[in-house]
Design an enzyme around this catalytic site. Structure first.
Site, PDB file in Angstrom:
ATOM      1  CE  LYS A  49      92.429  -0.276  89.605  1.00  0.00           C
ATOM      2  NZ  LYS A  49      93.115  -1.308  90.397  1.00  0.00           N
ATOM      3  CE1 TYR A 286      74.830  19.835 112.453  1.00  0.00           C
ATOM      4  CE2 TYR A 286      76.198  19.459 110.510  1.00  0.00           C
ATOM      5  CZ  TYR A 286      74.950  19.564 111.100  1.00  0.00           C
ATOM      6  OH  TYR A 286      73.818  19.393 110.332  1.00  0.00           O
TER       7      TYR A 286
END
Length: 418
Positions: A49, A286
């Site tokens: 999955k 940043y």
């Protein structure tokens, strides 16, 4: 004049930036190791999955089936359809809940096997199958809740649930299963409580004796064990085990690491896109979460949080360059990270950086990231986005046919990646 060859250039350019390597040799090795723990009568379900935990569902499914797995487990119907469209014919269990007539029609059409969690769901399935062109009974898997408190009918009501499904037209019980909540805990108390509840429910339904897969009987299959339980105790194996994390080469818990020899399947790599020298006092990225205290050689690398590198690892991440650990510095950005490569002489643009995996004698695992972030390795593996192409490397022993057609997976020689 420059020319553009679309047929080969897109994949090449993706690998020029960053990619995920899937080691098929390691994957097949892990399956054989797990298979070695099991009785010849116990099936091995490989859970693929979430695009095989980010590894590429089709390529993983093809490899594990040829290496010794006999079933596949998915969470959703589209995941199962993808495998069928790739030509995979093995039994596929859909472990998520499905309810609508459209879903039931798709399950029947593609030969998938659904999980039934409630009597209401069973009634819907039987009615929908009765209205369809399905001639054979649909194999269904009954899910009991023995303590996970997730999907499934309470184990105390197993008898009524099983008897209902047995009476309903169009359905046949393929298995009765449950899921363990604490199998990776060194304290087995809760796991044993769930095991006792599961066996008590099975026996109350009239399926006795159980626990002996060598006995050929007209009973459904019984399965309880996830990866951790598979490694813990053979008494938890029953007719089948459902393994996820271990097939990808990671241990569910440190205390289980001596049970079997696993090899990590995934490596995450990227290339240096620029090298520059910063003067003391220069901020990086940043918010200037890092400011150089000395003259610092940095490398800009083309991978970021949009690719699955968690931003919360900023200033905590180390990566491998030429077999050496170097620190990531400053805030991790959407598409790029910065490294302090002052200890790496004459680093060049285009050199490969290993974020997860092995380089020389050094190795970084998803477990390392998970420990830093206070999460689990499952989340790390599933977090890498499909902007990163999956590149299959290695040739598993005993796997004869070539693997092709897998979504997002390229097959390359190692030399193509360097």
């Amino acid at each position: 004049m420059l020319s553009w060859d679309q047929s080969s250039s897109i994949a090449l350019m993706q690998r020029e930036r960053a990619w995920v390597e899937i080691d098929l040799t390691a994957l097949a090795h892990n399956i054989r190791q797990i298979r070695g723990l099991l009785s010849p009568h116990t099936d091995l379900m490989a859970v693929v999955k979430a695009d095989a935990y980010g590894h590429g569902a089709v390529t993983v499914a093809q490899t594990v089936l040829q290496a010794g797995a006999t079933w596949l487990g998915v969470a959703t119907i589209p995941e199962g359809i993808e495998l069928r469209e790739a030509g995979i014919e093995s039994p596929i269990l859909v472990m998520g809940a499905t309810h609508t007539a459209e879903q039931i029609c798709a399950i029947a059409h593609w030969g998938l096997q659904p999980t039934l969690c409630t009597p209401k769901q069973a009634l819907v399935f039987s009615e929908a199958i009765g209205k369809s062109s399905q001639r054979q009974p649909l194999p269904v898997h009954i899910k009991l809740d023995t303590g996970m408190s997730r999907l499934g009918t309470p184990w105390q009501k197993a008898v009524e649930f099983v008897q209902l499904v047995q009476r309903l037209p169009g359905l046949t019980i393929a298995s009765i299963y449950s899921h363990l909540a604490t199998a990776d805990d060194p304290d087995p108390t809760i796991m044993r409580q769930q095991q006792h509840r599961y066996e008590q429910a099975i026996q109350a339904c009239g399926f006795s004796p159980i626990l002996n897969p060598a006995i050929h009987r007209p009973f459904p299959r019984f399965h309880l064990a996830n990866s951790a339980a598979t490694l813990t105790d053979a008494s938890l194996h029953y007719d089948m085990v459902r393994t996820g994390l271990v097939i990808y080469g990671l241990y569910p818990s440190g205390h289980l690491a001596d049970r079997v020899d696993l090899k990590p399947v995934m490596q995450v790599k990227a290339r240096v896109s620029q090298v520059k020298t910063l003067q003391p006092g220069t901020g990086v990225s940043y918010g200037y979460k890092f400011v150089a205290e000395r003259e610092t050689q940095i490398a800009v690398v083309g991978i970021g949080y949009a690719d699955g590198v968690p931003r919360n690892l900023s200033n905590q991440l180390t990566v491998l360059v030429r077999g050496q650990r170097v620190p990531q510095i400053g805030a991790i950005t959407m598409d790029q990270i910065m490294l302090d490569v002052s200890t790496i002489p004459a680093l060049q643009e285009g050199e490969v950086v290993t974020l997860l995996g092995q380089d020389g004698n050094q190795q970084i695992l998803a477990d390392d990231w998970a420990q830093t972030l206070g999460t689990i390795s499952w989340e790390i593996l599933c977090g890498f986005k499909h902007r990163l192409p999956r590149v299959a490397v290695g040739k598993p022993y005993g796997i004869r046919q070539s693997l092709s057609g897998a979504r997002h997976v390229f097959h390359a020689q190692q030399s193509d990646l360097e």
